[in-house]
Design an enzyme around this catalytic site. Structure first.
Site: not given
Length: 247
Positions: A30, A33
């Protein structure tokens, strides 16, 4: 220092924690993230005596993903024991992430706001956060102005994230209290945008949404009063994050 939490260790590390917790659901792949990771690390150090940062790998812990209805990463929750007191989805800007830590710090292990026995939605606790300019303790909507149940807020934020991720083409701040979102997708996207914005206006009545379509282009105009411009900042940040991920 963040602690890695799993399906097996959640009750011990979060449910029985002596400190309030900010819990991040993340994925190793991600990009969003990774984008917020340095900010979370800094906040974890700043709040080290008051809030514990924990991380859950969403790909490896299906029980927790199901339990918290996580549909995208990053998704973050402020927790008092096993009770959610705030949440946010996406790579939100630093003020919103800080607000999440503040909302956790203002709770006790019983899930009540410090100085108040009425629970996390009571106005006295959230007003203290608002005085510090960080009243976004449920995604980008202020807790005292949102009637959506706390448990449903992550799903609502995820709905916006999916719409932005699939259809968003441009984000423009026309004025401090006016955000314009340009989407692509025709009648289906228009119907989705109308349904989602109508439901959001029901729970956060300060929003004024206008949805229009010309051919395959859908425009969503979002207006808020001056005292809610910081909410528009958060919505714009979520949209911009989704748009950047498409590039």
């Amino acid at each position: 220092m963040a602690i890695e939490v799993t399906d097996a260790t959640f009750e011990q590390e979060v449910g029985l924690s002596q400190q309030p917790v900010v819990m991040e659901f993340y994925a190793t792949w991600c990009g969003n993230c990774r984008r917020i990771a340095p900010v979370l690390d800094e906040l974890a150090v700043e709040f080290t005596t008051r809030v514990q940062l924990v991380k859950v790998n969403a790909d490896e812990n299906p029980e927790l993903v199901s339990r918290f209805a996580v549909t995208s990463t990053p998704t973050l929750f402020a927790m008092a024991g096993v009770r959610q007191v705030a949440s946010t989805v996406g790579a939100q800007p630093t003020p919103i992430l800080r607000a999440l830590f503040e909302s956790a710090a203002d709770t006790t292990s019983s899930g009540t706001v410090s100085g108040c026995g009425c629970g996390p939605t009571c106005g006295s606790g959230s007003s203290e956060i608002a005085k510090r300019g960080t009243d976004l303790i449920s995604g980008w909507a202020p807790a005292e102005a949102c009637t959506l149940p706390t448990a449903d807020q992550p799903a609502r934020l995820a709905e916006f994230d999916r719409l932005f991720s699939s259809s968003l083409r441009e984000v423009r701040r026309e004025e401090p209290g006016w955000l314009r979102l340009r989407l692509h997708g025709g009648a289906e996207v228009e119907a989705t945008a109308r349904d989602l914005t109508a439901r959001e206006a029901e729970c956060c009545s300060f929003f004024r949404f206008t949805v229009s379509r010309t051919g395959d282009e859908v425009l969503v105009d979002v207006r808020v009063p001056a005292d809610k411009e910081v909410v528009l900042d958060g919505l714009a940040a979520q949209a911009e994050t989704a748009l950047a991920a498409r590039v």
